[in-house]
Design a protein around this motif. Structure first.
Motif, PDB file in Angstrom:
ATOM      1  N   ASP A   1     -11.246  11.658  -0.027  1.00  0.00           N
ATOM      2  CA  ASP A   1     -11.733  10.391  -0.593  1.00  0.00           C
ATOM      3  C   ASP A   1     -11.545  10.350  -2.108  1.00  0.00           C
ATOM      4  OD1 ASP A   1     -12.474   9.427   1.891  1.00  0.00           O
ATOM      5  OD2 ASP A   1     -14.606   9.913   1.653  1.00  0.00           O
ATOM      6  N   ARG A   2     -11.885  11.445  -2.763  1.00  0.00           N
ATOM      7  CA  ARG A   2     -11.738  11.495  -4.224  1.00  0.00           C
ATOM      8  C   ARG A   2     -10.279  11.395  -4.636  1.00  0.00           C
ATOM      9  NH1 ARG A   2     -15.942  16.079  -6.451  1.00  0.00           N
ATOM     10  NH2 ARG A   2     -17.833  15.134  -5.621  1.00  0.00           N
ATOM     11  N   ALA A   3      -9.428  12.133  -3.955  1.00  0.00           N
ATOM     12  CA  ALA A   3      -7.997  12.115  -4.289  1.00  0.00           C
ATOM     13  C   ALA A   3      -7.402  10.735  -4.022  1.00  0.00           C
ATOM     14  CB  ALA A   3      -7.256  13.180  -3.483  1.00  0.00           C
ATOM     15  N   MET A   4      -7.758  10.126  -2.908  1.00  0.00           N
ATOM     16  CA  MET A   4      -7.206   8.812  -2.559  1.00  0.00           C
ATOM     17  C   MET A   4      -7.555   7.761  -3.617  1.00  0.00           C
ATOM     18  SD  MET A   4      -5.590   9.036   0.356  1.00  0.00           S
ATOM     19  CE  MET A   4      -5.724   7.712   1.510  1.00  0.00           C
ATOM     20  N   ASN A   5      -8.754   7.880  -4.187  1.00  0.00           N
ATOM     21  CA  ASN A   5      -9.166   6.924  -5.218  1.00  0.00           C
ATOM     22  C   ASN A   5      -8.334   7.049  -6.488  1.00  0.00           C
ATOM     23  OD1 ASN A   5     -11.170   5.629  -3.724  1.00  0.00           O
ATOM     24  ND2 ASN A   5     -12.685   7.165  -4.261  1.00  0.00           N
ATOM     25  N   LEU A   6      -7.710   8.206  -6.698  1.00  0.00           N
ATOM     26  CA  LEU A   6      -6.905   8.423  -7.895  1.00  0.00           C
ATOM     27  C   LEU A   6      -5.415   8.153  -7.676  1.00  0.00           C
ATOM     28  CD1 LEU A   6      -8.584  11.739  -9.082  1.00  0.00           C
ATOM     29  CD2 LEU A   6      -8.942   9.451 -10.021  1.00  0.00           C
ATOM     30  N   MET A   7      -5.014   7.957  -6.426  1.00  0.00           N
ATOM     31  CA  MET A   7      -3.598   7.817  -6.093  1.00  0.00           C
ATOM     32  C   MET A   7      -3.136   6.369  -6.144  1.00  0.00           C
ATOM     33  SD  MET A   7      -3.586  10.396  -2.837  1.00  0.00           S
ATOM     34  CE  MET A   7      -1.838  10.663  -2.661  1.00  0.00           C
ATOM     35  N   THR A   8      -1.853   6.210  -6.399  1.00  0.00           N
ATOM     36  CA  THR A   8      -1.246   4.878  -6.319  1.00  0.00           C
ATOM     37  C   THR A   8      -0.951   4.560  -4.848  1.00  0.00           C
ATOM     38  OG1 THR A   8       1.035   5.696  -6.440  1.00  0.00           O
ATOM     39  CG2 THR A   8      -0.096   5.246  -8.546  1.00  0.00           C
ATOM     40  N   ASP A   9      -0.608   3.308  -4.574  1.00  0.00           N
ATOM     41  CA  ASP A   9      -0.248   2.919  -3.208  1.00  0.00           C
ATOM     42  C   ASP A   9       0.932   3.745  -2.692  1.00  0.00           C
ATOM     43  OD1 ASP A   9      -2.256   1.031  -3.172  1.00  0.00           O
ATOM     44  OD2 ASP A   9      -0.925  -0.662  -3.583  1.00  0.00           O
ATOM     45  N   ASP A  10       1.944   3.946  -3.542  1.00  0.00           N
ATOM     46  CA  ASP A  10       3.110   4.729  -3.134  1.00  0.00           C
ATOM     47  C   ASP A  10       2.736   6.177  -2.836  1.00  0.00           C
ATOM     48  OD1 ASP A  10       4.850   2.583  -3.281  1.00  0.00           O
ATOM     49  OD2 ASP A  10       5.528   3.070  -5.319  1.00  0.00           O
ATOM     50  N   GLU A  11       1.873   6.754  -3.657  1.00  0.00           N
ATOM     51  CA  GLU A  11       1.440   8.137  -3.414  1.00  0.00           C
ATOM     52  C   GLU A  11       0.673   8.253  -2.102  1.00  0.00           C
ATOM     53  OE1 GLU A  11       0.905   9.846  -7.951  1.00  0.00           O
ATOM     54  OE2 GLU A  11      -0.689   8.597  -7.102  1.00  0.00           O
ATOM     55  N   ARG A  12      -0.170   7.259  -1.810  1.00  0.00           N
ATOM     56  CA  ARG A  12      -0.922   7.267  -0.551  1.00  0.00           C
ATOM     57  C   ARG A  12       0.018   7.155   0.643  1.00  0.00           C
ATOM     58  NH1 ARG A  12      -4.863   4.620  -3.676  1.00  0.00           N
ATOM     59  NH2 ARG A  12      -4.071   2.560  -3.202  1.00  0.00           N
TER      60      ARG A  12
END
Length: 77
Positions: A29-40
């Motif tokens: 959850d923490r990592a996803m909040n820091l990622m861009t759409d492309d990174e996700r």
């Protein structure tokens, strides 16, 4: 990164399965909040490919059956 990886591996190895799931979800959850759409998207594809690679043929077929809708029956005339 090597020291961090070693510490994380040790902590994870000493967790119960329930603790592992909780920790993975929290970190994700923490990592996803820091990622861009492309990174996700890239991460989701990588995880999916890694999971599929661990399955045998019958598990892959079962996954496809679960993910894809059954074909519609032909309309009666």
């Amino acid at each position: 990164m090597g020291l961090l990886r070693s510490v994380v591996d040790t902590v994870i190895a000493n967790m119960s399965p329930e603790e592992r799931v909780e920790a993975i979800n929290e970190v994700a959850d923490r990592a996803m909040n820091l990622m861009t759409d492309d990174e996700r998207r890239d991460l989701a594809a990588r995880i999916l490919l890694n999971l599929i690679a661990t399955m045998d043929d019958s598990q892959r077929r079962q996954l496809v059956t679960q993910l894809l809708p059954a074909p519609a029956a032909p309309a009666k005339e």
